[in-house]
Design a protein around this motif. Structure first.
Motif, PDB file in Angstrom:
ATOM      1  N   ASP A   8       2.263  83.012  63.938  1.00  0.00           N
ATOM      2  CA  ASP A   8       1.132  83.348  64.814  1.00  0.00           C
ATOM      3  C   ASP A   8      -0.011  82.401  64.484  1.00  0.00           C
ATOM      4  N   PHE A   9      -0.022  81.237  65.138  1.00  0.00           N
ATOM      5  CA  PHE A   9      -0.952  80.172  64.777  1.00  0.00           C
ATOM      6  C   PHE A   9      -2.292  80.349  65.495  1.00  0.00           C
ATOM      7  N   THR A  10      -2.990  81.427  65.109  1.00  0.00           N
ATOM      8  CA  THR A  10      -4.322  81.705  65.641  1.00  0.00           C
ATOM      9  C   THR A  10      -5.331  81.563  64.503  1.00  0.00           C
ATOM     10  N   SER A  11      -6.553  81.272  64.861  1.00  0.00           N
ATOM     11  CA  SER A  11      -7.596  81.011  63.869  1.00  0.00           C
ATOM     12  C   SER A  11      -7.687  82.099  62.806  1.00  0.00           C
ATOM     13  N   SER A  19      -9.741  65.824  56.254  1.00  0.00           N
ATOM     14  CA  SER A  19      -8.514  65.305  56.848  1.00  0.00           C
ATOM     15  C   SER A  19      -8.486  65.490  58.357  1.00  0.00           C
ATOM     16  N   LEU A  20      -9.077  66.582  58.827  1.00  0.00           N
ATOM     17  CA  LEU A  20      -9.006  66.887  60.257  1.00  0.00           C
ATOM     18  C   LEU A  20     -10.175  66.349  61.065  1.00  0.00           C
ATOM     19  N   VAL A  21     -11.387  66.424  60.499  1.00  0.00           N
ATOM     20  CA  VAL A  21     -12.562  66.031  61.292  1.00  0.00           C
ATOM     21  C   VAL A  21     -13.334  64.860  60.714  1.00  0.00           C
ATOM     22  N   GLY A  22     -13.029  64.468  59.499  1.00  0.00           N
ATOM     23  CA  GLY A  22     -13.704  63.311  58.907  1.00  0.00           C
ATOM     24  C   GLY A  22     -15.110  63.580  58.420  1.00  0.00           C
ATOM     25  N   ALA A  23     -15.493  64.850  58.323  1.00  0.00           N
ATOM     26  CA  ALA A  23     -16.828  65.215  57.849  1.00  0.00           C
ATOM     27  C   ALA A  23     -16.744  66.566  57.145  1.00  0.00           C
ATOM     28  N   LEU A  24     -17.755  66.846  56.329  1.00  0.00           N
ATOM     29  CA  LEU A  24     -17.778  68.113  55.609  1.00  0.00           C
ATOM     30  C   LEU A  24     -18.451  69.230  56.397  1.00  0.00           C
ATOM     31  N   LYS A  25     -18.986  68.899  57.560  1.00  0.00           N
ATOM     32  CA  LYS A  25     -19.652  69.901  58.406  1.00  0.00           C
ATOM     33  C   LYS A  25     -19.050  69.851  59.791  1.00  0.00           C
ATOM     34  N   GLY A  26     -19.193  70.941  60.489  1.00  0.00           N
ATOM     35  CA  GLY A  26     -18.704  70.996  61.858  1.00  0.00           C
ATOM     36  C   GLY A  26     -18.340  72.417  62.234  1.00  0.00           C
ATOM     37  N   PRO A  27     -17.645  72.566  63.355  1.00  0.00           N
ATOM     38  CA  PRO A  27     -17.221  73.902  63.795  1.00  0.00           C
ATOM     39  C   PRO A  27     -16.314  74.557  62.764  1.00  0.00           C
ATOM     40  N   HIS A  28     -16.111  75.840  62.945  1.00  0.00           N
ATOM     41  CA  HIS A  28     -15.259  76.615  62.033  1.00  0.00           C
ATOM     42  C   HIS A  28     -13.900  75.926  61.904  1.00  0.00           C
ATOM     43  N   LEU A  29     -13.514  75.623  60.686  1.00  0.00           N
ATOM     44  CA  LEU A  29     -12.308  74.842  60.420  1.00  0.00           C
ATOM     45  C   LEU A  29     -11.064  75.463  61.043  1.00  0.00           C
ATOM     46  N   PHE A  30     -10.921  76.752  60.940  1.00  0.00           N
ATOM     47  CA  PHE A  30      -9.702  77.383  61.429  1.00  0.00           C
ATOM     48  C   PHE A  30      -9.655  77.440  62.952  1.00  0.00           C
ATOM     49  N   ASP A  31     -10.822  77.401  63.597  1.00  0.00           N
ATOM     50  CA  ASP A  31     -10.847  77.269  65.058  1.00  0.00           C
ATOM     51  C   ASP A  31     -10.317  75.885  65.455  1.00  0.00           C
ATOM     52  N   ILE A  32     -10.696  74.879  64.702  1.00  0.00           N
ATOM     53  CA  ILE A  32     -10.221  73.515  64.957  1.00  0.00           C
ATOM     54  C   ILE A  32      -8.706  73.459  64.772  1.00  0.00           C
ATOM     55  N   GLU A  65      -6.501  75.858  65.019  1.00  0.00           N
ATOM     56  CA  GLU A  65      -5.829  76.524  66.139  1.00  0.00           C
ATOM     57  C   GLU A  65      -5.861  75.640  67.384  1.00  0.00           C
ATOM     58  N   LEU A  66      -6.992  75.031  67.660  1.00  0.00           N
ATOM     59  CA  LEU A  66      -7.149  74.210  68.856  1.00  0.00           C
ATOM     60  C   LEU A  66      -6.205  73.004  68.876  1.00  0.00           C
ATOM     61  N   ILE A  67      -6.092  72.313  67.741  1.00  0.00           N
ATOM     62  CA  ILE A  67      -5.230  71.118  67.744  1.00  0.00           C
ATOM     63  C   ILE A  67      -3.759  71.465  67.525  1.00  0.00           C
ATOM     64  N   GLY A  68      -3.492  72.659  67.019  1.00  0.00           N
ATOM     65  CA  GLY A  68      -2.116  73.121  66.883  1.00  0.00           C
ATOM     66  C   GLY A  68      -1.481  72.778  65.544  1.00  0.00           C
ATOM     67  N   GLU A 111       1.513  71.327  64.747  1.00  0.00           N
ATOM     68  CA  GLU A 111       2.126  70.012  64.552  1.00  0.00           C
ATOM     69  C   GLU A 111       1.080  68.937  64.265  1.00  0.00           C
ATOM     70  N   GLU A 112      -0.001  68.933  65.057  1.00  0.00           N
ATOM     71  CA  GLU A 112      -1.048  67.924  64.875  1.00  0.00           C
ATOM     72  C   GLU A 112      -1.770  68.116  63.539  1.00  0.00           C
ATOM     73  N   THR A 113      -2.018  69.367  63.163  1.00  0.00           N
ATOM     74  CA  THR A 113      -2.671  69.659  61.881  1.00  0.00           C
ATOM     75  C   THR A 113      -1.831  69.120  60.730  1.00  0.00           C
ATOM     76  N   ILE A 114      -0.556  69.425  60.751  1.00  0.00           N
ATOM     77  CA  ILE A 114       0.340  68.970  59.676  1.00  0.00           C
ATOM     78  C   ILE A 114       0.454  67.444  59.689  1.00  0.00           C
ATOM     79  N   LYS A 115       0.519  66.866  60.854  1.00  0.00           N
ATOM     80  CA  LYS A 115       0.582  65.396  60.963  1.00  0.00           C
ATOM     81  C   LYS A 115      -0.646  64.747  60.322  1.00  0.00           C
ATOM     82  N   GLU A 116      -1.819  65.279  60.604  1.00  0.00           N
ATOM     83  CA  GLU A 116      -3.057  64.728  60.031  1.00  0.00           C
ATOM     84  C   GLU A 116      -3.100  64.905  58.517  1.00  0.00           C
ATOM     85  N   LEU A 117      -2.650  66.048  58.024  1.00  0.00           N
ATOM     86  CA  LEU A 117      -2.640  66.265  56.576  1.00  0.00           C
ATOM     87  C   LEU A 117      -1.664  65.337  55.872  1.00  0.00           C
ATOM     88  N   ARG A 118      -0.560  65.039  56.503  1.00  0.00           N
ATOM     89  CA  ARG A 118       0.439  64.137  55.895  1.00  0.00           C
ATOM     90  C   ARG A 118      -0.078  62.704  55.803  1.00  0.00           C
TER      91      ARG A 118
END
Length: 73
Positions: A13-16, A44-57, A59-62, A64-71
């Motif tokens: 259940d990949f929700t925020s 890793s995901l946004v390139g900054a230490l500030k921004g929207p709620h991380l878990f909302d981001i 969920e939004l990118i999904g 596969e994309e989250t794991i791809k960016e972390l790798r």
């Protein structure tokens, strides 16, 4: 980050709210401090230490994309 990738990969259940609960439970269970995971995770995901709620981001990118960016890191 490899452990975080494994944790994220197991989430069905990949929700925020669900992602946040599972990741924070994993960090608590393994006695991993927030700064040790959350800052590199956000960078890793946004390139900054500030921004929207991380878990909302996440969920939004999904999953596969989250794991791809972390790798990449």
């Amino acid at each position: 980050m490899q452990e975080l990738i494994s944790v994220l990969g197991e989430i069905q259940d990949f929700t925020s709210v669900n992602i946040e609960t599972i990741v924070k439970d994993w960090m608590t269970k393994n006695e991993i401090g927030m700064g040790k995971v959350m800052q590199p995770f956000r960078l890793s995901l946004v390139g900054a230490l500030k921004g929207p709620h991380l878990f909302d981001i996440v969920e939004l990118i999904g999953k596969e994309e989250t794991i791809k960016e972390l790798r990449k890191r």
